[in-house]
Write a protein that holds these residues in place. Structure first.
Motif, PDB file in Angstrom:
ATOM      1  N   UNK A   2      -4.412  -8.936  -0.833  1.00 18.94           N
ATOM      2  CA  UNK A   2      -4.317  -8.298  -0.005  1.00 18.94           C
ATOM      3  C   UNK A   2      -3.796  -6.789   1.351  1.00 18.94           C
ATOM      4  N   UNK A   3      -2.201  -7.888   0.890  1.00 16.01           N
ATOM      5  CA  UNK A   3      -1.704  -6.767   1.607  1.00 16.01           C
ATOM      6  C   UNK A   3      -1.725  -5.471   0.664  1.00 16.01           C
ATOM      7  N   UNK A   4      -2.174  -5.801  -0.740  1.00 15.70           N
ATOM      8  CA  UNK A   4      -2.506  -4.190  -1.354  1.00 15.70           C
ATOM      9  C   UNK A   4      -3.824  -3.486  -0.899  1.00 15.70           C
ATOM     10  N   UNK A   8      -4.139  -0.047   0.817  1.00 17.95           N
ATOM     11  CA  UNK A   8      -4.816   1.167   0.207  1.00 17.95           C
ATOM     12  C   UNK A   8      -6.072   1.645   1.495  1.00 17.95           C
ATOM     13  N   UNK A   9      -6.324   0.801   2.394  1.00 13.45           N
ATOM     14  CA  UNK A   9      -7.364   0.848   3.885  1.00 13.45           C
ATOM     15  C   UNK A   9      -5.901   2.056   4.145  1.00 13.45           C
TER      16      UNK A   9
END
Lengths: 274, 308
Positions: A2-4, A8-9
């Protein structure tokens, strides 16, 4: 994971805003080499042929030659006057060398918030009465006066970094004032001088209200005013307008990118006083 | 301050010398600060005070022929419906600039806070419109974006989207001009807010994370309070400059069509340099500055309350 995704977001958002900032400038670059018919057909299309005629047209009819000269004269005047005045005043204020220094600080804070519109009308009449309209250097001095309070505050913070013992030690050791200023003070406050110089220089170069009011003679107008005067006659010649815009954008962005550290630091430090 | 206080042995001069020396130093110090003060007083303050005076006269701006007319200028502008439109537009300007650029600035600053490598790149890109001249920015938008013949708006019409030309629309012209100003301005706030966020003590942030705060809570409870002074200062500056807005409106719409996008700045300017009614222009300028003054007072009051 999720951190990844979040990373990206975040990058997508940052890139989106970068694109928003750059999109109009990209349109200028793209259309400056296109013919007018090509632009009217589709401003987003890539150029099919490269024409550099637009640049010649813009340079000639925008009177960019005299314009650049006047802009340099105006900006140079502002930068020299502001650097001289704010360095001297900042030095005195940082060392609390006069008893009335708190009064001066309050005065400068107030002067900083005086809006241009509050003094421009009588000032125009005074300048007209002494026959100094249409003079880029006079406009340079006026813009300098507006920038002096903020520049003095900035220079003062740089002089605050100079240890008082340094000056006392220099006096005791018989170092002349000139030597002290040149070899000790100057190196310490040099970043401040560059920051003030580039921020004030950009302010002067880009100024509109005062320049447009005080410089009516086409031979005395700054380069931005020359470009503005093109808008009336060339508003249907989009290629020439875009080429003119590019000629004005390129040098400013080049200087900004080269000195970006000082501009960013100047902006970031100026606000975090409190 | 004197050298004697530091090393008495190196100043064998008689006792009278320091006093004379100090007097000379004081004179020099006053001379050093004089140019800055003289320029500021002569160019900004004295003409500023003159404005406060000419607002009560019928001065034409030429010569010294002016008569005191009391509050007539103020009565006349208050009775003018364009003044109402202009003031309303200035208030809209305040509302827009206090929210949209501030939110964009905070969002991007927050996202850049942990991106050490790309931070400089993004800041430079975001500042690019900010360092360009209003003339250049306005003419770019005027000719290649808002232009119905050859601009982006024209292209949208060509592909079947019925977008009217923003700058000739009675309701849209004002917002179209404000949009260009905001496009040029918000990157400045990114740099300011990021600079302020980076001053936040690291241990506070670490403590919050140790307590299990998620990133929104860290932003809300640690960073936001920490940059409060910068937020407050920028808000006050925004209010002051919103009442002085001039460049983008003047360049893009000249206050038109039919005065619909007029702001106090363009309204005052037209009095001075189209109608040569400097008295009235001064009256409007005084009103504009008054709103800025209120904002400054509120700021001083709030920051003093914060210190208590």
């Amino acid at each position: 994971m999720t951190t990844r995704l979040k990373g990206i977001g975040a990058h997508a958002v940052l890139l989106f805003f970068a694109a928003t900032a750059l999109f109009p400038l990209a349109l200028v670059l793209l259309n400056s080499v296109k013919t007018n018919t090509e632009i009217v057909r589709n401003p987003l299309a890539l150029p099919s042929t490269f024409t550099f005629e637009n640049f010649v047209t813009a340079w000639t009819y925008g009177e960019f030659g005299t314009g650049f000269l006047n802009s340099v004269l105006l900006t140079g005047t502002t930068v020299v006057v502001v650097l001289t005045c704010s360095t001297l005043a900042g030095y005195v204020l940082a060392g609390k060398k006069i008893r009335s220094w708190p009064v001066v600080m309050v005065y400068l804070t107030m002067a900083m918030t005086v809006p241009v519109q509050l003094f421009v009308f009588p000032l125009y009449s005074i300048v007209a009465a002494v026959d100094l309209l249409d003079n880029p250097m006079v406009v340079g001095v006026i813009i300098a006066a507006i920038n002096i309070p903020f520049a003095t505050f900035l220079m003062r913070t740089f002089f605050l970094n100079v240890p008082r013992e340094l000056e006392e030690a220099a006096q005791v050791d018989g170092v002349s004032t000139a030597q002290f200023v040149w070899h000790v003070l100057l190196p310490i406050v040099r970043p401040g001088l560059i920051t003030v110089g580039v921020v004030v220089g950009l302010n002067a170069w880009n100024e509109f209200l005062i320049s447009a009011t005080f410089l009516q003679d086409p031979d005395q107008q700054t380069v931005t005013l020359g470009f503005l005067s093109m808008n009336g006659t060339f508003s249907t010649e989009l290629g020439a307008m875009m080429a003119g815009a590019l000629i004005l954008i390129a040098p400013v962005l080049a200087i900004f990118v080269a000195l970006q550290r000082y501009v960013v630091d100047g902006i970031a430090s100026g606000s975090v006083k409190g | 301050m004197t050298v004697t206080a530091v090393r008495p042995t190196t100043t064998p001069a008689p006792a009278r010398r320091p006093a004379r020396f100090r007097r000379r130093r004081t004179l020099i110090n006053h001379l050093l600060i004089a140019p800055a003060l003289l320029l500021s007083v002569g160019i900004v303050v004295i003409p500023g005070l003159l404005t406060a005076f000419t607002a009560f006269t019928d001065w034409s701006g030429v010569g010294l022929d002016a008569n005191l007319v009391g509050l007539r200028n103020f009565r006349e502008i208050l009775a003018d419906p364009v003044f109402g439109t202009a003031l309303e537009n200035n208030l809209r300007w305040v509302a827009m600039f206090l929210t949209i650029p501030a939110v964009l600035g905070l969002l991007t600053a927050w996202l850049l806070l942990r991106r050490r490598r790309t931070r400089t790149f993004y800041q430079v890109v975001y500042l690019m419109p900010y360092v360009l001249s209003p003339v250049v920015n306005a003419l770019i938008w005027l000719s290649i974006i808002y232009n119905p013949n050859g601009g982006l708006v024209g292209t949208l019409n060509d592909i079947g989207l019925p977008v009217s030309a923003p700058l000739s629309s009675l309701t849209g012209a004002f917002y179209a001009a404000a949009a260009v100003d905001m496009w040029h301005y918000w990157g400045f706030l990114t740099v300011i807010y990021l600079g302020a966020m980076r001053q936040t003590p690291v241990d506070q942030v670490e403590a919050a994370i140790m307590d299990g705060a998620d990133s929104w809570q860290v932003f809300r409870n640690v960073y936001l309070p920490s940059i409060r002074p910068a937020l407050l200062l920028m808000a006050v500056m925004t209010v002051i400059f919103s009442f002085l807005a001039f460049d983008y409106i003047y360049l893009l719409t000249q206050g038109g069509p039919a005065h619909s996008s007029e702001v106090l700045g363009t309204y005052a300017y037209a009095f001075a340099f189209s109608a040569f009614q400097f008295g009235k222009a001064s009256a409007v300028a005084l009103v504009m500055s008054f709103f800025g003054l209120i904002a400054s007072c509120v700021y001083t009051w709030m920051s003093r309350k914060q210190d208590d």
